[in-house]
Design a protein around this motif. Structure first.
Motif, short mmCIF file in Angstrom:
data_model
loop_
_atom_site.label_atom_id
_atom_site.label_comp_id
_atom_site.label_asym_id
_atom_site.label_seq_id
_atom_site.Cartn_x
_atom_site.Cartn_y
_atom_site.Cartn_z
N LEU A 1 0.47 -0.82 0.10
CA LEU A 1 -0.05 0.29 -0.44
C LEU A 1 0.50 1.30 0.45
N LEU A 2 0.55 2.24 -1.42
CA LEU A 2 1.35 3.78 -0.80
C LEU A 2 0.22 4.44 -0.50
N ILE A 3 0.37 5.13 0.75
CA ILE A 3 -0.46 6.18 0.98
C ILE A 3 -0.02 7.64 0.05
N THR A 4 -0.32 8.34 -0.53
CA THR A 4 0.20 10.41 -0.63
C THR A 4 -0.81 11.21 -0.42
N TRP A 5 -0.19 12.21 0.02
CA TRP A 5 -1.06 12.94 -0.76
C TRP A 5 -0.36 14.84 -0.79
N ASN A 6 -0.20 16.02 -2.08
CA ASN A 6 0.43 16.36 -2.44
C ASN A 6 1.49 16.25 -2.69
N ARG A 7 2.10 15.29 -2.56
CA ARG A 7 3.84 14.90 -2.46
C ARG A 7 4.07 14.28 -3.97
N ARG A 8 3.90 15.30 -5.16
CA ARG A 8 4.91 15.23 -6.03
C ARG A 8 5.83 15.22 -5.69
N ARG B 1 1.69 -4.10 -11.60
CA ARG B 1 1.93 -5.05 -10.95
C ARG B 1 1.17 -4.02 -10.06
N LEU B 2 0.80 -2.75 -10.21
CA LEU B 2 -0.61 -1.65 -9.87
C LEU B 2 -1.54 -1.72 -10.21
N VAL B 3 -2.32 -3.06 -8.95
CA VAL B 3 -3.47 -3.31 -9.44
C VAL B 3 -4.84 -2.68 -8.82
N LYS B 4 -4.56 -1.27 -8.58
CA LYS B 4 -5.85 -0.73 -7.80
C LYS B 4 -5.03 0.78 -7.17
N CYS B 5 -6.02 1.31 -7.62
CA CYS B 5 -6.11 2.96 -7.12
C CYS B 5 -7.22 3.31 -7.34
N HIS B 6 -7.71 4.14 -5.97
CA HIS B 6 -8.29 4.95 -5.55
C HIS B 6 -7.90 6.70 -4.71
N PHE B 7 -8.75 7.34 -5.84
CA PHE B 7 -9.00 8.71 -5.54
C PHE B 7 -9.66 9.17 -4.54
N ASN B 8 -9.30 9.41 -3.25
CA ASN B 8 -10.67 9.64 -2.30
C ASN B 8 -11.04 11.57 -2.79
N LYS B 9 -12.09 11.93 -2.01
CA LYS B 9 -12.24 13.10 -2.26
C LYS B 9 -11.69 13.77 -1.10
N THR C 1 -0.56 14.91 -7.94
CA THR C 1 0.04 13.44 -7.81
C THR C 1 -0.66 11.75 -8.74
N ALA C 2 -2.34 13.01 -8.36
CA ALA C 2 -3.17 11.72 -8.58
C ALA C 2 -3.21 11.64 -10.11
N ASP C 3 -2.78 12.74 -11.40
CA ASP C 3 -2.79 12.42 -12.52
C ASP C 3 -1.30 11.67 -12.63
N LEU C 4 -0.28 11.60 -11.63
CA LEU C 4 1.00 10.95 -11.78
C LEU C 4 0.74 9.31 -11.49
N ILE C 5 -0.41 9.50 -10.89
CA ILE C 5 -0.23 8.01 -10.64
C ILE C 5 -0.99 7.10 -11.51
N ALA C 6 -2.30 7.79 -11.79
CA ALA C 6 -3.60 7.38 -13.24
C ALA C 6 -2.17 7.37 -14.44
N SER C 7 -1.37 7.82 -14.85
CA SER C 7 -0.63 7.72 -15.53
C SER C 7 0.10 6.22 -15.62
N ASP D 1 -4.55 7.77 -3.04
CA ASP D 1 -4.74 9.54 -3.17
C ASP D 1 -5.69 9.78 -2.05
N ASN D 2 -4.91 11.24 -1.43
CA ASN D 2 -6.22 11.62 -0.96
C ASN D 2 -6.09 13.04 -1.23
#
Length: 288
Positions: free
Chosen positions: A8-15, A56-64, A45-51, A38-39
């Motif tokens: 698990l990788l959790i992030t928030w505004n850490r591009r 091996r990247l199996v799930k992404c959750h973009f929280n509100k 950061t969220a766009d970077l993850i989505a790209s 992504d918090n």
């Protein structure tokens, strides 16, 4: 054949960190499954993850909203399918093959709790000093600590769920209780060195250029109310030294004292004074 570990990788505004962390992680040919949360980042950061295009990247959750760590960890504990899972931070550069080194140890020896990478600087390690806290189980040497940080570790999924605790900011795993129950957590020896870019001593740190710590500084810095990058860096080095020089049983005794004192308001005050005047070397301990 064992299944891949889940991370698990959790992030928030850490591009600035994630654009280094993820390429480094995904350059590792090891087999693992990555879950990203992504918090509600607003810095790209969220766009970077989505790209990212890696199987091996199996799930992404973009929280509100920024859910910090508790909710993302619960989501991960429920969603992950591997018997061995772990968490990595968005500011940690991990050594190649670290999961392949630790996962077999976790699976082989049920007395291992959480095992991870050394996220202090290499010069913070002195095996001679640490020898008193190095134990051996199933032929594997581990530098034992009461609890290890949540930046880069693996553990059995059922253990992490069993020792789950409710907390908003930190890792929701009661690591002290693991140690009380006899589980061994710590760092495999020889150490696996990870690089913490958020350490003020790191040349890759982008948060402390002014010498001051802001609202987006490391969680431990905010919890301990550091505002000087230099002072926080000194504390990190002292924390590494404390783990090596204070016997494990003594660490457990101090934690028990804290728990007993925390039952009352007066006890909390007494414990703070005891740490400050009688045990000044531990006044900034983070006792999980």
């Amino acid at each position: 054949m064992s299944q891949p570990v889940d991370l698990l990788l959790i992030t928030w505004n850490r591009r600035e960190y994630v654009e280094k962390t993820l390429p480094n992680l995904l350059a590792d040919p090891s087999d693992f499954r990555l879950y990203c949360w992504d918090n509600a980042s607003t810095d790209g950061t969220a766009d970077l993850i989505a790209s990212i295009n890696d199987p091996r990247l199996v799930k992404c959750h973009f929280n509100k909203e920024n859910a910090v760590q508790y909710q993302p960890c619960l989501w991960f504990f429920e969603t992950a399918t591997s018997d061995v899972i772990g968490k990595i931070d968005d500011d940690i550069l991990l050594p190649e093959g670290w999961t392949e080194r630790i996962a077999p140890m976790i699976r082989k020896e049920p007395k291992f709790g959480m095992l991870g990478c050394w996220i202090f600087m290499p010069e913070d390690w002195n095996e001679t000093l640490a020898q008193q806290n190095i134990v051996e189980l199933s032929g594997e040497r581990v530098f034992r600590c009461m609890g290890i940080q949540g930046q880069s570790f693996l553990g059995r999924r059922d253990y992490l769920i069993r020792y789950q605790k409710k907390t908003r900011h930190g890792l929701p795993v009661y690591r002290y209780a693991m140690s009380v129950d006899g589980l061994v957590s710590g760092y495999p020896v020889p150490l696996l060195y990870a690089h913490n870019m958020d350490d003020p001593r790191s040349p890759m740190n982008v948060k402390t250029k002014s010498g001051r710590l802001g609202p987006d500084s490391a969680l431990s810095a905010r919890n301990l109310k550091f505002d000087s990058a230099e002072a926080f860096g000194q504390w990190i080095a002292a924390d590494a030294l404390r783990r090596q020089t204070v016997p494990f049983d003594r660490q457990m005794q101090i934690k028990l004292t804290q728990l007993q004192c925390n039952k009352t308001r007066l006890g909390k005050i007494i414990f703070k004074l005891w740490k400050r005047f009688c045990h000044s070397k531990i006044k900034h301990w983070i006792l999980d």
